[in-house]
Design a protein around this motif. Sequence first.
Motif, PDB file in Angstrom:
ATOM      1  N   ARG A  58       0.850  -1.185   0.000  1.00  0.00           N
ATOM      2  CA  ARG A  58       0.000   0.000   0.000  1.00  0.00           C
ATOM      3  C   ARG A  58       0.889   1.239   0.000  1.00  0.00           C
ATOM      4  O   ARG A  58       1.884   1.302   0.711  1.00  0.00           O
ATOM      5  N   LEU A  59       0.544   2.214  -0.831  1.00  0.00           N
ATOM      6  CA  LEU A  59       1.319   3.464  -0.881  1.00  0.00           C
ATOM      7  C   LEU A  59       0.367   4.624  -1.160  1.00  0.00           C
ATOM      8  O   LEU A  59      -0.447   4.560  -2.085  1.00  0.00           O
ATOM      9  N   ARG A  60       0.464   5.637  -0.326  1.00  0.00           N
ATOM     10  CA  ARG A  60      -0.330   6.844  -0.544  1.00  0.00           C
ATOM     11  C   ARG A  60       0.614   8.046  -0.501  1.00  0.00           C
ATOM     12  O   ARG A  60       1.656   8.008   0.173  1.00  0.00           O
ATOM     13  N   VAL A  61       0.268   9.102  -1.222  1.00  0.00           N
ATOM     14  CA  VAL A  61       1.092  10.309  -1.228  1.00  0.00           C
ATOM     15  C   VAL A  61       0.211  11.498  -0.864  1.00  0.00           C
ATOM     16  O   VAL A  61      -0.998  11.514  -1.120  1.00  0.00           O
ATOM     17  N   CYS A  62       0.847  12.508  -0.266  1.00  0.00           N
ATOM     18  CA  CYS A  62       0.146  13.693   0.198  1.00  0.00           C
ATOM     19  C   CYS A  62       0.961  14.917  -0.185  1.00  0.00           C
ATOM     20  O   CYS A  62       2.173  14.974   0.080  1.00  0.00           O
ATOM     21  N   LEU A  63       0.318  15.898  -0.785  1.00  0.00           N
ATOM     22  CA  LEU A  63       0.976  17.117  -1.217  1.00  0.00           C
ATOM     23  C   LEU A  63       0.834  18.201  -0.152  1.00  0.00           C
ATOM     24  O   LEU A  63      -0.287  18.571   0.226  1.00  0.00           O
ATOM     25  N   ASP A  64       1.965  18.691   0.367  1.00  0.00           N
ATOM     26  CA  ASP A  64       2.005  19.801   1.332  1.00  0.00           C
ATOM     27  C   ASP A  64       1.206  19.526   2.610  1.00  0.00           C
ATOM     28  O   ASP A  64       0.733  20.454   3.272  1.00  0.00           O
ATOM     29  N   GLY A  65       1.047  18.260   2.957  1.00  0.00           N
ATOM     30  CA  GLY A  65       0.393  17.923   4.218  1.00  0.00           C
ATOM     31  C   GLY A  65      -1.077  18.227   4.273  1.00  0.00           C
ATOM     32  O   GLY A  65      -1.675  18.240   5.357  1.00  0.00           O
ATOM     33  N   GLN A  66      -1.698  18.466   3.133  1.00  0.00           N
ATOM     34  CA  GLN A  66      -3.112  18.819   3.096  1.00  0.00           C
ATOM     35  C   GLN A  66      -3.978  17.578   2.847  1.00  0.00           C
ATOM     36  O   GLN A  66      -3.742  16.837   1.899  1.00  0.00           O
ATOM     37  N   ASP A  67      -4.978  17.386   3.678  1.00  0.00           N
ATOM     38  CA  ASP A  67      -5.820  16.197   3.572  1.00  0.00           C
ATOM     39  C   ASP A  67      -6.528  16.092   2.220  1.00  0.00           C
ATOM     40  O   ASP A  67      -6.773  14.995   1.723  1.00  0.00           O
ATOM     41  N   GLN A  68      -6.837  17.228   1.624  1.00  0.00           N
ATOM     42  CA  GLN A  68      -7.534  17.183   0.346  1.00  0.00           C
ATOM     43  C   GLN A  68      -6.605  16.854  -0.813  1.00  0.00           C
ATOM     44  O   GLN A  68      -7.065  16.645  -1.939  1.00  0.00           O
TER      45      GLN A  68
END
Length: 411
Positions: free
Chosen positions: A11-21
Amino acid sequence: LEVAGRGTVRRLRVCLDGQDQNVEELVPENGAFEGALSLEGLVPGRHFLLSETGGKNDPWQQATEFLYLPADCKVKATRVELSAGLKAGPVVTGDGCLVATTDGQIARIHAEGRLSPLLKTGVEVLHAPAVADGVMYFGSGELGVFAAGLDGKVLWTRTLGAAVYGTPAVTPDAVYVGDLEGFVHALDRKTGRPRWSKRHAAFSIEMPLVAGDGVLYFGAWDGFVYAVAMTDGALRWKQRGPAGQAGEASLRSRYYAPADCPPVIVGGRLFVCDRSYRLGSYSLEGTYLGLIADGVSAVGLSEDRQGVLARGLVKGLTRYDGQGRRTWTADVPLGRFPCPPTEAGGRVYACSNLGLLSVLDGRDGKVLTQYQAWPRLHVMAPVGADPHGRVYVGGMDGEVWIADCGSRTAE
């Protein structure tokens, strides 16, 4: 995909600038994970991408910084690395600026990005030097006050028995500072010899002293605003800060003291904000004139010296006139750090807690451009800017960012 010591990643998820959206669950395919995050609406500048593997109870995270420069980006930026972080705002002098670091280094940064170290005290400098007639005056912790040429040659030093942090107030013949024991000191400008020392505050004075018509104005961590005579240090008046004026209990008003952002004088009034984030005004004779706004963390002086620039927690940046009337408000994110906005060349500059620089038109508050100078890292220093649109921003990571934002006359 395998991670050392953790086996196969499923499983791998990415997040841009720590924003949940801005989160994307990547899809495993042929031994790799693929997916896409939209950059629509992303501000130009430095951002970070956070990748996370594992479950909620056993996550493993990595962050990577990246630079985003769309074709229409108006800002040209250069980075300079220093020995420590900055809480002191860069001081623009000629073709470049002076910077002071939390490990006591004073250096010159040239407009093209070249660094020239000048001197190192070895003890933190938390507020910018005052520069007058080719000499800089600054406090360096428990080492007291320094006077040095712009070449770094120390002219004199004076220890005062307590740490000194605030930018000195400088007149043609004297230098004035407050210390962390609550004393105010007057020193001879040429020699550094003491002229007088008076203690009025019960707790620390860590802010710069503001001089006006023979009087020094400042706040202290005992919850009070003070006015003392420059001639002999005699107390002119003493008033509770805005929190105390609002009827807060004594201890609470000390905690929320008007102590880490210097006041400004406009239109015959003294404008003061405190750690309850209240902005109030006083007559120069000491009468409290009332609350102007809530949610204000810092105030600065407009370029024409006729307005107050207020840094808001959530309401953005607001300009008030000398009577405390709102002229304009801009919806830009700033935050709780006591960093006054800066105006130069008709433009207002302010950097948010997390490194977003906003450039506004000083006439109406219109947002001209924004740039993410740091990938959501703390910026605790005011912005330095010259009339030609060159900007200097210092971060707590020890970098100074130089940007050419263009001038108002070029618009």
